[in-house]
Enzyme design. Sequence first.
Site, short mmCIF file in Angstrom:
data_model
loop_
_atom_site.label_atom_id
_atom_site.label_comp_id
_atom_site.label_asym_id
_atom_site.label_seq_id
_atom_site.Cartn_x
_atom_site.Cartn_y
_atom_site.Cartn_z
N TYR A 88 0.85 -1.19 0.00
CA TYR A 88 0.00 0.00 0.00
C TYR A 88 0.89 1.24 0.00
O TYR A 88 1.43 1.60 1.03
CB TYR A 88 -0.90 0.02 1.24
CG TYR A 88 -1.98 -1.04 1.24
CD1 TYR A 88 -3.23 -0.77 0.72
CD2 TYR A 88 -1.73 -2.30 1.76
CE1 TYR A 88 -4.24 -1.73 0.72
CE2 TYR A 88 -2.72 -3.27 1.76
CZ TYR A 88 -3.97 -2.98 1.25
OH TYR A 88 -4.94 -3.94 1.25
N GLU A 120 -11.52 5.82 7.59
CA GLU A 120 -12.41 5.23 6.57
C GLU A 120 -13.80 5.10 7.18
O GLU A 120 -14.01 4.31 8.10
CB GLU A 120 -11.88 3.85 6.17
CG GLU A 120 -12.59 3.21 5.01
CD GLU A 120 -12.09 3.71 3.67
OE1 GLU A 120 -12.94 4.19 2.89
OE2 GLU A 120 -10.88 3.61 3.38
#
Length: 318
Positions: free
Chosen positions: A165, A179
């Site tokens: 990532y 998130e």
Amino acid sequence: MTSSSVVDKPPVRRVAIFGGTHGNELSGVFLVKHWQENGAEIQRTGMEVKPFLTNPRAVKKCTRYIDCDLNRVFDPDNLGRTVVEDIPYEVRRAQEINHIFGPKGSDDAYDLIFDLHNTTSNMGGTLILENSRDDFTIQMFHYIKNALAPEHCPVLLIEHPSLKYATTRSVAKHPVGVEVGPQPQGVLRADILDKMRKIVKHGLDFVQLFNEGKKFPPCTIEVFKIMEKVDYPRNKNDDVIAIIHPKLQDQDWQPLNNGDPLFLTLDGEVIAYKEDCTVYPTFINEAAYYEKKQAFVKTVKMKLTAKHIRSSVLHLNT
């Protein structure tokens, strides 16, 4: 606990809040634009807090990205790429962000970045951790989780040897992903925006307390560590041939056991989970991940413990 067992950490002086890394995830876009106009709510004594719109072209078009995913290009190859006329917009933008807030991996990089995202999945207010050995961030997450209790605030650990990532927030010494969902792309929901706003508030409160000299004793948090990405069933033409089963839909963070349904074909065939190990799926049926061939990710529960920490500067000045 003796004083010698306390770990001194540098104070956190420069903080950024990113919104619009994906231009159609509107909670972060609206909060950052608001804070750019009126930032009193995010300012804290002893630190600079900079709200920043990361992908303005995508925000203007209300799309995830223009040429490629900004949240995947903060790797050495892309950050070091020669800027030519046909370079993807997001790669050029990543280099600009790295110049302003980095360079990534250097002493000059920002101390902390909150990167604000929405998901169409039923993940609630989720915190994303990139480094299982980051005592400061684990302590912050422990503080945020306690501040939000009894509301569930899961932590997703994306540390994995083969799943890389190269996130926008990874420019900072302490990258924090926020998130929050479920919220459709290109849509605002007041409850989702409020949840994101509270997470940022509590995170900034923690930093201020830390900078002011508060000691944080050892703490342990539960995290969900990512293990594997699972694709939809496909035919020989690579077309999706089954959808998320109704019993799995919206069940983010719930245990998935051998025999539980995963997918449903239009002919009514149920495709079940066939492993003995209990896992905890998340990012279930995330709209943005169809292009990434990802129906959900499997996670396992584990515990992380952070050391007793305090700010080094204030300790030295006492």
